[in-house]
Each structure stands twice: as C-alpha cells, then as structure tokens.
Design a protein around this motif. Structure first.
Motif, PDB file in Angstrom:
ATOM      1  N   UNK B 162       0.829  -1.218   0.000  1.00 29.20           N
ATOM      2  CA  UNK B 162       0.000   0.000   0.000  1.00 29.20           C
ATOM      3  C   UNK B 162       0.857   1.259   0.000  1.00 29.20           C
ATOM      4  N   UNK B 165       1.286   2.230  -3.564  1.00 30.05           N
ATOM      5  CA  UNK B 165       0.032   2.718  -4.146  1.00 30.05           C
ATOM      6  C   UNK B 165      -0.191   4.180  -3.789  1.00 30.05           C
ATOM      7  N   UNK B 166       0.394   4.631  -2.681  1.00 30.84           N
ATOM      8  CA  UNK B 166       0.199   6.024  -2.269  1.00 30.84           C
ATOM      9  C   UNK B 166       0.797   6.985  -3.277  1.00 30.84           C
ATOM     10  N   UNK B 190      -9.376  -1.930   3.061  1.00 27.78           N
ATOM     11  CA  UNK B 190      -9.127  -0.558   3.497  1.00 27.78           C
ATOM     12  C   UNK B 190      -8.285   0.183   2.480  1.00 27.78           C
ATOM     13  N   UNK B 191      -7.324  -0.526   1.891  1.00 34.19           N
ATOM     14  CA  UNK B 191      -6.477   0.108   0.871  1.00 34.19           C
ATOM     15  C   UNK B 191      -7.325   0.540  -0.321  1.00 34.19           C
ATOM     16  N   UNK B 194      -9.061   3.753   0.549  1.00 29.89           N
ATOM     17  CA  UNK B 194      -8.156   4.903   0.595  1.00 29.89           C
ATOM     18  C   UNK B 194      -7.708   5.293  -0.806  1.00 29.89           C
ATOM     19  N   UNK B 195      -7.474   4.306  -1.669  1.00 28.04           N
ATOM     20  CA  UNK B 195      -7.051   4.635  -3.032  1.00 28.04           C
ATOM     21  C   UNK B 195      -8.199   5.292  -3.798  1.00 28.04           C
TER      22      UNK B 195
END
Lengths: 480, 230
Positions: B162, B165-166, B190-191, B194-195
């Motif tokens: 993750x 991915x940020x 959750x990822x 958030x993405x």
C-alpha cells in the motif's frame, strides 16, 4: 597479527590429515569435535579471548585495529564499509555500544537540502536503501523489508523564504534530485486539505524521498556486520591513553600531535574495565560525541587555537508525537514541513500521524532525560498543525517519545574526517537530525578516508573538523 | 499518424495442441470435437501418471513463459511476437508513431528497466500484471506519465504494497486502476477505500472492501447485504 600466523593453519591441516586416515565414525560428530579443538587452539594464542585464571568472555578483546565508539546507524555503517572496502586482509573491529538514537528517529529521507554535499549523500543513501538486499544480504537469513513509503517531502515557504527556496531547488536539481516547485494554487489543487495561508512557495520531492523503518535498517546492518566478523560489546568508554609528539611545522610553529594507543572500556554496572589496544578510533557516538572528544583531549588548550577548539556537538532533546485524526489527509500525504518548523507525516493505513517541532533556542528542553513534555504539544505543535491543516483541529493525541539530536551548534552539519591534532581519531557525527538519511554514504566516506587517506566518491572536505578552527560555516538552511 | 482508430481488441492466443493457455481459459472460442477428445485422454493419463502430469505442466509453463510483449500503436492493432518470439520487421517502419498501450504482463521489468517505458510520453494504457520485480520503488517512478496515462493494471504483482500505491496520486488522468490480488498489501479492503478517496475520478477495481468486514450473527446478516454508501 599473530592470530593469522602460520601455526594454526599448520595445526588445522594436521588435524584434517589425521581425520582422513580414519575410517568409520560418524562424520558430523568428527567435524564438530575438530572445530571445537580449532576454536580452543585459536583462543589460547595471543589475541584470543582465553584467560587461564578467570572467565573474561564478556569483556572486549585486548587488541583491535579499529574501535568504533557508538553502535547506532552511523557507527554500523562505518563498520560495514570498512569491512567491505578493505583489501583482503581481515582486520578486527570492535564496537563499543552504549546508547543509540537511531531507533527513535522518525525515519525520513529527503534530498531537499541546500548544501550540495548533503544532497549527494542523501542520493547515495536512497540508492543503498533501494538495493538494500544486495548490499546487506546474509546467507540463510530472510531479506529485509525497510517499508519504504515513497511519498516525498513537501517543504512550505513563506514570503521571506521563497527566494532561498528557489535557489535551493536549483542546486538540488543540478545534483540530480527530482523536485518541483508549486504555487499556492497548485498546492490547493493537489492537496485540498492544506490551508495555504502564509505560504508563498512549496517544493515537492517527486522521487527518491519518503520515510522508512530505521529499526529495520539498523538490524540489517547489525546482522550483516556481525557476519563480516565485527565484534560487538556493551560498555562505556572512560579513558583514552595516548602519547604526544612535539613536532615543528615547516614555518617553525610548534605542534603537539597526539596518538591514541588504548581505549578503556568500562563494563556496565561494574567497576571493571578492559584496556583495548587499537590503531584507529572512530567517534560515532552521536549525541555524546562531545564527551568522547573531551576524553581524548580535544579542546584542552587556550581558546582560539587549534588545541582549544572543542567539538561543538551536544545532545538536544526532541519530541515526536503520534495522533489519530479520522478526517485527516489521505493516503497521498507527503512528509510536510511547515515554515514554522512543525512537521508531520502519515503512519500506516489507520489515519495515524506523527510529527513534532524543533523548539527555539530559548525553549530548549533539558537533555538530561528522555521525558516527554506534553504541554509543548498543546502550546506549540497543535496550534500550528491546526492552522496548516484544518482537519487537525479534531485530532486525538495517542502517544509520544523523545530522542536526542547530535546537534552541531556551529552550523548544524555533520563532522566527518580525522582530527588535525589527534591523528588517529576520525569523526562521523554532528548530523543534527539528518544522520539516519546520510548514514550509508557517510559510512563509505569515512571508510575511504581511513583506508585510502582521502575521500573518493563524495568529497566531504567542507565537513572536516578544521572548519571549526578556521570559522568556515557550512550552513544548512533546510534543517528541522 | 492521422489514421482513424480501428476498434482494438485483444485476440486470444493460439492453441498449442493438447494444452490450455492460461489466457485462453476465459476468452477462448469453443474447442473442436477431436481436440476435446484428445484433451480428455491426456487429462485421463495425467490423473494417473506423474510423468504425464509433469509433461503437461512443463508445456503450460513454457507457453506462459514466453515474453508476451504486446504493443499497441495509435490507430493500429496490437503488435505481438509470432510463435518463435520474433517481431515482424514492419515494426521498424512505425518508429515515429507514438506508443499508446503497453502490455508488459509477466515480464521481468525492474526499476532500471522502466527507463524505456517512461520515455513514452503518450502512453495511455499500461499493464504490469504479475510482474515479479515491480515494487513500490518502481511505482514512484511512474509520475512522468501523469499527463497521458489512463489505465493501469498492477494485478498480481507480488512486491507491491500500500506504500507504493500512495504515490499513484500523481497520475491525475487515470480512469481505470486494477489493484486486485496484491499479496503484499496488508489490508486490501481498506487500501481500496483509501485509493478510491485519493483518486476520485478513477474507477478502482480489485479488492472487495466488504471482504474485510466481519459478519456478526445470522439476524444481522440481512442488514449488511448492501454496502453502506460512502
């Protein structure tokens, strides 16, 4: 060194021949016995750890080529590069470990500095971190995962600092850092959670910047360095035994050159100490390097002379606070540094953030202990945070810790290289909060200096000790 | 090139007699009668003899192992290698045409190898599925493609977490992102959320966010059937 003399090798081949002539008997059993016998023989020879009168296995050895005072990331990095760059003869190193600030660090790495050497150090270190499993691979051990977040740094500047920031970015781009400048409007488009009041310019690192887990780097270095044959011991350096030599320079001035012969290492919780004979001492003691330098006699002399120039590194306590904010900035949050000196970054997926602020000179806390001052967060850090990121008005503080900066009071940049008078003491300290991100490169530079007498890959001559005497400041503007 | 764009579709890979390509599983045409009989005989033998099973696995691996470097140019169809892995020489005539889509799935692209991909200024589609060496550091290098990249697929890359991915938020023109089956991501549901928050215009496909939720008791199950709107 007598340890690698011919006798044990001859003894080993004798034993091997004896083994080959015997048939039968389980092979692993014989191998175990043979290695035990070899170890006993090696320890009995001079330089080994065997003492017929009493057990001294907890003490450091009596002889060592290089003693590194300080077992944090800088000291371990110097040990690693010394073992890696040395010509095939294996020299023994001893590390005297007492305390390390490495694991208390926030773990950021950036290239947004104003001094070109700092940028180069940081660029090499990020390349080291990217290929960490090639550099620090140990047979049969799992690969390292330093959990690098490539989210970049965002430095904000007010009207006053905007011109300086532009010139800094130009220097950074010349050295190869990927930084882009943003206006307040672009900043609002990209990060809608930011309040751009008071911000005239921002510089955003796109690549090679972010944060990682310093504990993992330290463990990786420790493991690799142990596998390369470096000895660790716990203790405190209490004394240096040195000899002086009165010499004359070409212009007729009298100079006293000192050479350290022995390091007295005191064992914890005891009065016992071990004198370690050594050829080179490396001062990587971080926040306590000033005390170590004083023990070596650096700074004992009339002020204004080279003998009287002390090492201007002292411990400064810094706090880091962790808070939770469910409406806070999202996954893309970089490491944000406000013009007021407050910084913060995200931690993990759960909307936790950590950050802090460097206090002004008047507010410096007492570095005697590592107690955290929570009022500092309430009075100084939170208001600035809430002003910059309005979502942080509803944050909830979770925990905090404190650590030491090895603060260089002269110009907040590292001291690297030998001392001009104490000829076998090398410094690798004084990084004032950015030691972790420069550690791999600094380790290599010091190893080059020790093995070859000059810097080879990155020229750190502006960071030598002599600048304190000559008064040449290498001021770093982007320090938090 | 001002040629009108023909509809561009992926053509199913050719059949290797007796084995199934992994891509062919979902998109292939129906097999003919005698091929089917041949395959079921092989299947029968494979169930009983280890050697035949090993042979089938070897043939399967060999087909999957061929570097499927497919490129799609503006207005043209996919350009891919023939049976022996060679590209046709017409390829060289298209040097000035901007590359629009690259399928590098399964390729051993690494950090340094991305240099060639980043030089493609008009790249719109990039597929990096199942690339074993693509990790967070590689993702941080993708920001020069921000102005043109519209579709990115990272499905099945074992090293992406993750944290990598940020740094996809630089790709503001992204419309389709595939982050399914990333084993190194600690919390896929959750990822995904958030993405999605990070890239509001993009359709993020992959982790089913409801998977991470625990179902309480039986009575409560009826209430949780439809996802709670954000």
């Amino acid at each position: 060194m007598l340890r690698t003399a011919s006798w044990p090798r001859w003894g080993r081949t004798l034993l091997a021949r004896g083994l080959g002539s015997r048939r039968g008997g389980s092979a692993p059993d014989q191998n175990g016995k043979v290695s035990e016998i070899k170890k006993k023989i090696q320890s009995v020879l001079p330089g080994g750890a065997w003492n017929p009168l009493y057990d001294t296995s907890y003490l450091p050895p009596e002889h060592s080529d290089v003693v590194i005072v300080g077992g944090g990331v800088i000291g371990l990095s110097v040990a690693y590069w010394l073992k890696r760059l040395e010509k095939p003869r294996g020299a023994i190193r001893v590390l005297v470990y007492s305390r390390a600030s490495t694991v208390l660090s926030v773990g950021g790495i950036r290239q947004q500095f104003s001094v070109p050497e700092n940028i180069q150090l940081s660029l090499f270190s990020i390349e080291f971190l990217r290929n960490i499993n090639e550099y620090l691979a140990v047979v049969d051990d799992p690969p390292l995962d330093i959990q690098f977040n490539p989210s970049g740094y965002l430095l904000l500047a007010s009207e006053k600092g905007a011109a300086l920031m532009e010139s800094n970015v130009k220097v950074q781009r010349q050295e190869g850092a990927k930084v882009c400048l943003m206006s307040p409007e672009q900043l609002r488009n990209k990060f809608p959670w930011i309040n751009t009041e008071g911000v005239a310019l921002a510089s955003y690192g796109m690549e090679h910047e972010g944060w990682f887990d310093p504990w993992c780097l330290l463990q990786g270095l420790r493991r690799k360095v142990q596998s390369m044959g470096v000895l660790f011991c716990h203790g405190e350096v209490t004394r240096f035994i040195s000899s002086s030599n009165h010499m004359e320079t070409r212009s007729g001035e009298e100079v006293t050159l000192k050479r350290i012969h022995e390091v007295h290492v005191k064992v914890d919780h005891s009065l016992e100490y071990q004198p370690v004979e050594c050829a080179i001492v490396i001062n990587a003691a971080g926040a306590w390097s000033g005390q170590i330098a004083q023990l070596a006699g650096i700074g004992k002399g009339p002020p204004g002379t080279l003998q009287g120039t002390k090492l201007p590194v002292e411990p400064r306590k810094r706090y880091v606070y962790v808070w939770h904010c469910p409406q806070g900035p999202g996954l893309e949050t970089p490491f944000v540094i406000d013009p007021s000196g407050v910084y913060f970054r995200r931690e993990g997926l759960g909307n936790n953030y950590l950050g802090g602020c460097s206090p002004t000179e008047e507010e410096e806390p007492d570095p005697g202990n590592l107690e955290v001052d929570h009022d500092f967060f309430q009075d100084k850090v939170w208001p600035s945070l809430a002003q910059r990121v309005p979502a942080f008005e509803t944050l909830k503080a979770r925990s905090s810790w404190a650590g030491y900066y090895d603060y260089n009071t002269f110009d907040q940049n590292g001291v690297v290289g030998p001392h001009p008078l104490v000829i076998n003491m090398y410094f690798a300290t004084g990084f004032s909060g950015h030691g972790l991100q420069q550690a791999p490169a600094v380790g290599r530079a010091v190893a080059e200096m020790v093995l070859q007498g000059h810097f080879q890959t990155i020229d750190l001559s502006p960071f030598l000790f002599s600048r304190f005497y000559l008064g040449e400041k290498v001021q770093e503007h982007n320090i938090v | 090139m001002a040629a009108p764009r023909a509809p561009l579709h992926l053509v199913a890979p050719r059949w290797n007699a007796g084995t199934r390509g992994i891509r062919g599983l979902s998109r292939a045409a129906a097999p003919e009668g005698n091929q089917k009989k041949g395959r079921s005989l092989l299947q029968f033998l494979a169930d009983r003899f280890y050697d035949v099973q090993a042979l089938r696995e070897y043939l399967l691996r060999k087909q999957a192992w061929k570097m499927h470097q497919k490129n799609r140019f503006q207005g043209k169809e996919w350009i891919r290698s023939n049976a022996r892995g060679h590209f046709s020489l017409d390829f060289l005539k298209l040097q000035t045409v901007p590359v629009e889509a690259v399928d590098a799935s399964g390729c051993a692209v690494n950090y340094q190898g991305l240099d060639s991909l980043l030089a493609l200024k008009e790249l719109q589609v990039l597929w990096l599925q199942r690339c074993p060496h693509v990790d967070d550091w590689c993702l941080s290098r993708l920001h020069p493609l921000a102005s043109s990249l519209q579709e990115l697929s990272l499905a099945g890359c074992p090293k992406i977490s993750e944290r990598g991915l940020a740094c996809l938020h630089h790709l503001q023109n992204l419309r389709k992102l595939d982050i399914s089956d990333l084993p190194a991501v600690s919390n896929p549901g959750l990822t995904q959320i958030l993405v999605e928050e990070m890239l509001p215009d993009c359709k993020v496909v992959g982790a089913d966010w409801a998977r991470g939720l625990k179902v309480g008791q039986e009575e409560q199950y009826q209430d949780i059937t439809s996802p709670i709107p954000a």
